[in-house]
Each structure stands twice: as structure tokens, then as C-alpha cells.
Design a protein around this motif. Sequence first.
Motif, PDB file in Angstrom:
ATOM      1  N   SER A 107       0.839  -1.196   0.000  1.00 18.13           N
ATOM      2  CA  SER A 107       0.000   0.000   0.000  1.00 18.13           C
ATOM      3  C   SER A 107       0.870   1.241   0.000  1.00 18.13           C
ATOM      4  CB  SER A 107      -0.933   0.021   1.219  1.00 18.13           C
ATOM      5  OG  SER A 107      -1.546   1.287   1.358  1.00 18.13           O
ATOM      6  N   THR A 142      -6.908   1.671   1.919  1.00 23.50           N
ATOM      7  CA  THR A 142      -5.740   1.452   2.768  1.00 23.50           C
ATOM      8  C   THR A 142      -6.140   0.780   4.070  1.00 23.50           C
ATOM      9  OG1 THR A 142      -4.785   3.462   1.821  1.00 23.50           O
ATOM     10  CG2 THR A 142      -3.742   2.582   3.805  1.00 23.50           C
ATOM     11  N   GLY A 172      -4.680  -2.731   3.379  1.00 29.76           N
ATOM     12  CA  GLY A 172      -3.277  -2.547   3.739  1.00 29.76           C
ATOM     13  C   GLY A 172      -2.924  -3.444   4.917  1.00 29.76           C
ATOM     14  N   GLU A 221      -4.721   4.760  -5.906  1.00 31.90           N
ATOM     15  CA  GLU A 221      -4.511   3.332  -5.711  1.00 31.90           C
ATOM     16  C   GLU A 221      -5.818   2.577  -5.938  1.00 31.90           C
ATOM     17  OE1 GLU A 221      -1.755   1.888  -2.476  1.00 31.90           O
ATOM     18  OE2 GLU A 221      -2.212   3.874  -1.662  1.00 31.90           O
TER      19      GLU A 221
END
Length: 391
Positions: free
Chosen positions: A123, A142, A146, A265
Amino acid sequence: MKTQVRSILALAVAAAIAPAAHAEIAIDVINGSEISLEGLMQADGNWYHNDRADLNAASPPGRDGADTEFDMRRSEVILKGKGGRFDWTLGFDGKANKWLDANIKWKLGTNYVMAGQYKQPNSLEELTSTRHNDFISKAMVTNLFGVARRTGVAYGDDKTNWGYNISYFGRELTRNLAQGPGFGGRVYWAPVLQPGNVFHLGLSAVDFDADQVGAPDSSRLRVRPDADLATTRLIDTGNIANADRQRTFGVEAAWIGGPFKVQSEYMRSRVSRTTSAPDFTGDSWYVYGVWNLTGETWGYKAGLPTTNLPDEPSSGMWQLGVRYDATDLNDGVIKGGEEKNVTLGVNWYYRSNFKFMLNYVKINSDKYLASAGREVSDDPSIVEARAQFYW
């Protein structure tokens, strides 16, 4: 607790008037290793405008269900040693009562071997230093996917504009937190890398045993609505029984052009199951932009954008940011829900050691409720503030 936090906030503001301290405290040099002490303190305030659910429901104990909440977010102390062939780190968060990075790195030129507890390579936002995150709460992707810190062994290489990291990991060093052994890797490339002009691309993957504390062979995906102090999750898969492994793939990109930065992302995660029950797949992504009003740019190191100090310490560095992030936890019979959030933010880095943040989050969520027999919307908003002192 609220009185304590207000006192800390007042002290932080008062301290901002004092001359800037060093970024770290040098302690000693032992066998060629420079020993230093770093720290991070964050005090947060959240103001909730609820729609259906109470975002500050009275759980855990100490929450009163009011529309406002104040608390310490982090209280970290980190001891570091740098120099020679080995670097080491030992950190602890007194607020969360857990170990942070606790590892040793053997440097072999640009290559390295690392053992201990460290952030896993999956991440971009999670790997970026918490003190320089661009928004108060990390994006949903995240916080969902993550892996963050686990104990393990890693091997990597950080060239000037490309690198990679592969890792085998187990549980968190602090007991009764994240667990489930697995492995992962990340590769990055910056085809454009000049001062104030950077283009970054990255790929990552992790695969680990689905094994919750107190609920073996199960997985549960849920996330707070971009507010770290909220106790309620608006989207939640519930326990996914007979879970075997969770596998997450991610792609990332970032662009820096002078005082502007754009970052994004996307992650897709699959929970495989040991029975004939279908696997579960969910995904999440974000895109955001930040503008340094005072003209500073960003740096770039080891596959991560880095935040520079203010050009004018006496007036500080001002930033404006906007973020859109979305999550889909619906798949077949599992109706975890969908959520889309817009966050507006302003940050002020004052001198070398202080940062003040203000965010507004607008939430749009939909989740199937069996009691209603349909999807139900819940669209609250939140104002968030943070005072940060670090050295």
C-alpha cells in the motif's frame, strides 16, 4: 479524557510559538551507529452530522454517543540506529499500547535484508510516513486491504528510480492483533524522476491465511467512514465463515509537478473458502490531489513521495487537498455494502515540528438490511481536526 486532549491541543498551539526543534534527538554514537530518538503525538477531534446510524455509538466503553469526540490518536516514541552495515528501529505507540516498527536491516549496497516487524509491501499510502499523510484518515482501501505491520523477513532493492520488496510474514508483534501467515511483494518504477517532476507506478500483491483473533478460519471486511474516531462502520461483510486465504492485488500511481501532487490506488481482494460456499471478492480505490499553496514541491525516495519542510518556516507550508474514494463489499449473497466519500482538506505545516489539519468528509453509503428487505442509504458528514507535534 476530553479535558486532557483539550490541554494537549492548547499546549501544541502554545509550543508552536517557540523556535523550531530538530527533526530528531541525537543521543549517542555506538560502534559507528548513530542513535536517535523520534516521536509523534496526534490529538484529534471529530464532529459528526449523523444520518441514520450513530457514528459515535457508546462502544467501546468511554464513548457517550455524543455528536463530538476528542481523543489522542497516536503517541509514538521511536528509537533508531543508523550507520555502517546495519540500521535498526524500535518503536512503541503508548496510545494504542502496541509495538510499531521493531526490526533490523542489513544493507548490501542498494539491496537489503530486513527481519522483525515492519510494514508489508502492499500500500503506497500505508507505507508513507503517518506524520505526512495528506488527509487525517487514510483512504478506505488502505484501511481495508493494507496489511500494515507484521513480523517477518524481507529482501529488497531500492535503486534510484526503481525497486522491489518481497516478504514472508506472520502475526503482529503485539499479541491479540492481526495474525495469519503469508507473503507479499511490491515493485515500483519512476520513469520520470527529476526535482519537482516525478511520475511513479507500482504493483503489489499479498496472500495470507484468513485467521481472525478469536475466530479462526474466518474473515471480516469492514471499514470506518474516513474518520479514525468513529465507532460505527457503515459497510461490513460480517464474518465470512470457512475462509481459507485472502489474496489482494494492487496498482498505484503518483504524479508530482511542482507544487501539485496527484495520487491513486486500486486494490481488489479475494477471500477463498474451504467449502462449496462461493469465494468473496471486494474492491476499493481512491484518487486525490494536493496543492502546496506556498509553492513547495515533494521529494521521492525508495518508491515513496516525501514531504519537504516549509520554504519559509515562520509562515509555514499551506496545502489544499481533495480526495474521492469508493468501496464495494457486495458479492453474491454477501451484502457488505457500498460507500463513496469525498474529502476536502487543508493542512498547515508550521516550522519543522508542527502540523495542523482540517477535513470535511461527505459520505454516501448503501447497505442491504434484512429487517427492511432492501438497500438502505446512510449519508452522514463529518468535520475532523488534528493537531500534531513530531520530532
